[in-house]
Design a protein around this motif. Structure first.
Motif: not given
Length: 150
Positions: A73-97
């Motif tokens: 919802r854009g209410q929290k600023e996620a760290s790069s580590e958290l974004l990498a973890s979420i992208c991995e869970a979604l099976d996309i690369t961080l660069s794609q996102m």
């Protein structure tokens, strides 16, 4: 233009009077897009395209469901580590996102991203490998290595 007091439910507010009814509304500068909002929208869109729930993705990413919801919802600023973890869970690369985020932000800002391949290289590539060649995948295996300085 003058101000006139107006009472609404016992609360006095000031209203502009003397402005013509046909006056054009004030134009505002385009609203800037916040990075956390764009990231959240992309993550939510990817998750929904995969028909996955917040619970599934939060479990795979090892992040709380509530926090993932706030990131989407854009209410929290996620760290790069958290974004990498979420992208991995979604099976996309961080660069794609991030590319999708960049494209969306550029569109919101009415900014066009130029092609990154200079026209002369693209033309030379097409002359050497055929007009239908659009990428390195179109090069015949026995064609050797493509060099820009021929």
């Amino acid at each position: 233009m003058t101000k006139q007091p107006v009472s609404v439910n016992g609360v006095v507010r000031w209203r502009d009077v003397g402005q013509s009814e046909n006056a054009a509304p004030a134009t505002h500068a385009p609203k800037s897009v916040l990075l956390r909002h764009a990231i959240g929208e992309v993550l939510r869109d990817v998750r929904q395209r995969q028909a996955r729930t917040l619970r599934e993705v939060s479990h795979s990413a090892r992040v709380s469901l509530g926090y993932l919801s706030e990131v989407e919802r854009g209410q929290k600023e996620a760290s790069s580590e958290l974004l990498a973890s979420i992208c991995e869970a979604l099976d996309i690369t961080l660069s794609q996102m991030l590319r999708e985020v960049s494209d969306r932000m550029a569109a919101e800002e009415n900014f066009t991203v130029p092609d990154t391949v200079p026209a002369e290289f693209s033309d030379q590539f097409k002359r050497e490998y055929g007009i239908s060649a659009t990428s390195s995948k179109d090069i015949p295996r026995d064609a050797g290595t493509y060099t820009a300085a021929r």
